[in-house]
Design an enzyme around this catalytic site. Sequence first.
Site, PDB file in Angstrom:
ATOM      1  N   GLY A  14       0.843  -1.212   0.000  1.00 12.65           N
ATOM      2  CA  GLY A  14       0.000   0.000   0.000  1.00 12.65           C
ATOM      3  C   GLY A  14       0.865   1.244   0.000  1.00 12.65           C
ATOM      4  O   GLY A  14       1.298   1.700   1.060  1.00 12.65           O
ATOM      5  N   MET A  18       0.769   7.493   3.471  1.00 10.55           N
ATOM      6  CA  MET A  18       1.334   6.941   4.713  1.00 10.55           C
ATOM      7  C   MET A  18       2.293   5.789   4.412  1.00 10.55           C
ATOM      8  O   MET A  18       3.363   5.684   5.013  1.00 10.55           O
ATOM      9  CB  MET A  18       0.221   6.467   5.656  1.00 10.55           C
ATOM     10  N   ASN A  37       2.267  -2.608  -4.438  1.00  8.97           N
ATOM     11  CA  ASN A  37       1.051  -1.800  -4.507  1.00  8.97           C
ATOM     12  C   ASN A  37       0.125  -2.395  -5.559  1.00  8.97           C
ATOM     13  O   ASN A  37       0.600  -2.888  -6.593  1.00  8.97           O
ATOM     14  CB  ASN A  37       1.396  -0.344  -4.871  1.00  8.97           C
ATOM     15  N   SER A 134       0.507   7.244  14.361  1.00  9.24           N
ATOM     16  CA  SER A 134       0.033   8.620  14.434  1.00  9.24           C
ATOM     17  C   SER A 134       1.136   9.598  14.083  1.00  9.24           C
ATOM     18  O   SER A 134       2.302   9.367  14.380  1.00  9.24           O
ATOM     19  CB  SER A 134      -0.485   8.937  15.834  1.00  9.24           C
ATOM     20  N   GLY A 136       0.628  11.664  11.014  1.00 10.87           N
ATOM     21  CA  GLY A 136       0.415  12.121   9.633  1.00 10.87           C
ATOM     22  C   GLY A 136       1.619  11.784   8.777  1.00 10.87           C
ATOM     23  O   GLY A 136       2.468  10.960   9.131  1.00 10.87           O
ATOM     24  N   LYS A 206      -5.014   4.045  19.745  1.00  8.26           N
ATOM     25  CA  LYS A 206      -4.867   5.048  18.676  1.00  8.26           C
ATOM     26  C   LYS A 206      -6.184   5.816  18.488  1.00  8.26           C
ATOM     27  O   LYS A 206      -6.195   7.028  18.280  1.00  8.26           O
ATOM     28  CB  LYS A 206      -4.453   4.356  17.373  1.00  8.26           C
ATOM     29  N   HIS A 209      -6.546   8.250  21.246  1.00 12.79           N
ATOM     30  CA  HIS A 209      -5.644   9.368  20.921  1.00 12.79           C
ATOM     31  C   HIS A 209      -6.373  10.362  20.017  1.00 12.79           C
ATOM     32  O   HIS A 209      -6.354  11.571  20.247  1.00 12.79           O
ATOM     33  CB  HIS A 209      -4.381   8.820  20.234  1.00 12.79           C
ATOM     34  N   ASN A 210      -7.036   9.848  18.995  1.00  9.30           N
ATOM     35  CA  ASN A 210      -7.737  10.740  18.062  1.00  9.30           C
ATOM     36  C   ASN A 210      -8.914  11.447  18.721  1.00  9.30           C
ATOM     37  O   ASN A 210      -9.174  12.613  18.439  1.00  9.30           O
ATOM     38  CB  ASN A 210      -8.222   9.953  16.845  1.00  9.30           C
ATOM     39  N   GLU A 213      -7.510  14.155  20.620  1.00  3.23           N
ATOM     40  CA  GLU A 213      -7.066  15.169  19.647  1.00  3.23           C
ATOM     41  C   GLU A 213      -8.247  16.066  19.229  1.00  3.23           C
ATOM     42  O   GLU A 213      -8.101  17.283  19.117  1.00  3.23           O
ATOM     43  CB  GLU A 213      -6.477  14.432  18.442  1.00  3.23           C
TER      44      GLU A 213
HETATM   45  P1  2AM Z   1      -3.983   1.616  -5.333  1.00  2.00           P
HETATM   46  O1  2AM Z   1      -2.812   2.541  -5.528  1.00  2.00           O
HETATM   47  O2  2AM Z   1      -3.959   0.464  -6.267  1.00  2.00           O
HETATM   48  O3  2AM Z   1      -5.319   2.335  -5.332  1.00  2.00           O
HETATM   49  C1  2AM Z   1      -4.754   3.684  -0.191  1.00  2.00           C
HETATM   50  O4  2AM Z   1      -5.959   3.654  -0.867  1.00  2.00           O
HETATM   51  C2  2AM Z   1      -3.872   2.509  -0.606  1.00  2.00           C
HETATM   52  O5  2AM Z   1      -4.608   1.296  -0.439  1.00  2.00           O
HETATM   53  C3  2AM Z   1      -3.409   2.544  -2.035  1.00  2.00           C
HETATM   54  O6  2AM Z   1      -2.083   2.095  -2.049  1.00  2.00           O
HETATM   55  C4  2AM Z   1      -4.358   1.580  -2.720  1.00  2.00           C
HETATM   56  O7  2AM Z   1      -3.822   0.968  -3.865  1.00  2.00           O
HETATM   57  C5  2AM Z   1      -4.537   0.555  -1.635  1.00  2.00           C
HETATM   58  N1  2AM Z   1      -5.766  -0.229  -1.762  1.00  2.00           N
HETATM   59  C6  2AM Z   1      -7.033   0.235  -1.609  1.00  2.00           C
HETATM   60  N2  2AM Z   1      -7.927  -0.778  -1.754  1.00  2.00           N
HETATM   61  C7  2AM Z   1      -7.197  -1.893  -1.987  1.00  2.00           C
HETATM   62  C8  2AM Z   1      -7.542  -3.255  -2.201  1.00  2.00           C
HETATM   63  N3  2AM Z   1      -8.828  -3.656  -2.163  1.00  2.00           N
HETATM   64  N4  2AM Z   1      -6.538  -4.137  -2.403  1.00  2.00           N
HETATM   65  C9  2AM Z   1      -5.260  -3.723  -2.416  1.00  2.00           C
HETATM   66  N5  2AM Z   1      -4.868  -2.451  -2.219  1.00  2.00           N
HETATM   67  C10 2AM Z   1      -5.822  -1.547  -2.007  1.00  2.00           C
END
Ligand code: 2AM
Length: 503
Positions: A14, A18, A37, A134, A136, A206, A209-210, A213
Amino acid sequence: MANNGQAADVGLIGLAVMGRNLALNIADHGFSIAVFNRTTSVMQQFVAENSQTPGALIGCESLGVFLAALKSPRVIIVLVKAGPAVDDVVEQLLAAGLQPEDVVVDAGNSNWNDTIRREKQYAQRLKFFGSGVSGGELGARFGPSLMPGGDPDSWRHLKPIWEAIAAKIDPATGKPIPGAAPGHPVTGGVACTAYLGPNGAGHYVKMVHNGIEYVDMQLISEAYYLLRHLLQLAPDELADIFTRWNEGELDSYLIEITADVLRQRDPTNPKKFLVDCILDAAGQKGTGQWTAGSALDLGVPANSIAEAVFARCMSAVKEERVVAAKKLRGPVPGKRKYPRKIIEAIRQALYCSKICAYAQGFQLMRQAQQDYHWKLDFGTIASIWRGGCIIRARFLQKITEAYQRQPELVNLLLDPYFRRQVRVGQDSWRQVVMLAARHGLPAPAFMSALAYYDAYRAAVLPANLLQGQRDYFGAHTYERVDAPRGKFFHVNWPDPQRPQIEV
Ligand code: 2AM
């Protein structure tokens, strides 16, 4: 960067904001990290743009390649959108050959109930672990506060990475060590991470915490609003006040950025302050609402946390408020300038309210640990919030000390330090709440915090009458002041001559 045949220390799935920043932070600390990714081009671009990291970044185009690139047992950090995407990724990892000893760390903003459920659901097939992150984007890149929870054996594998990349506190000053830069991480100091407990404990902490916040931000915003209306000061003059406050016991990241926001000119018209151009309609992503919802579920009076969520909801109905402002009468905030000593009173009100907000957050965690069978260490929780996260503040050191003095402390307000602070500040706090009411200036978080304080210190509340009402209309019974707790009575109300019966 090429793998050079080396098995990667850790994997990350992902590569949104973040994920990217956490991956770079990990690589900066010399770990080799395999990255994947769903959309391959995002991974390729990320690896191409960041070839100069101390640890290897190993781009993987499939989950099969990703799993093959990792040392065993595999440690895989998942940073995808909270919700079903986490389960999608876990199922895909299993289909690609994940092994039962492999650890999957959900570092996203997951709901703790999902983390509890996932740990059970995937038991025997993999080790599911949850961690709050946490701070950002910048925190993830140069040192977040990390709140891990799950199976202690899995923590052994994650610990060296989490301790390396977390924000660091200088033990001499209790303050975060600044100065991390790309390729030059901070070394030494005390890491802002600690194992918090099994299954959902990390994500729960967490979330609280929010919730805290939310209140912290609302309280600061109310202080700004009152200062502005009672003193008729310009934003840059208000910024100076917050800068001064940041030198004392309110010293915190949120006060610091408040001063910066207030000083900022409008980029499209430098004669104006940006704060005056920002629409007063707050957004929210839901973790404050989760915290307030959990407080309601567990029966914990976290009224200021709920109030901070409602304050955002109220701000969001901007169009309705604009109509109501023309129709509903109340005191018109005048042009009267209050003596400057009101500034110190507002500072005291802010500090006392903040103490109550934290007291509520810790009271909530205290109840949660009973209901979820965790053993939370509140001093440690406060200490790992000292750096990296949004509520980082000097004040947290005082909370750690309070729990060190008394690990079983029932409520933060009962600690001698906090008791003294509220004793000193409460006259000012009451004066500020009265001024807000008199001038029709909404200060819901200040007011609810004071109501919490006064209710908590009231040996007798009007719930006697309330219980009478409940017994009257619904035969819900009541306990008596002169009978042991747990004995319940009922009166046949419409007829006062009928005897009381024990039920
Ligand atoms: P992407 O770039 O292919 O959209 C935040 O949305 C992160 O989560 C991104 O890296 C996104 O990948 C990933 N993501 C969101 N849904 C997903 C899924 N169902 N399977 C795998 N990655 C996912």
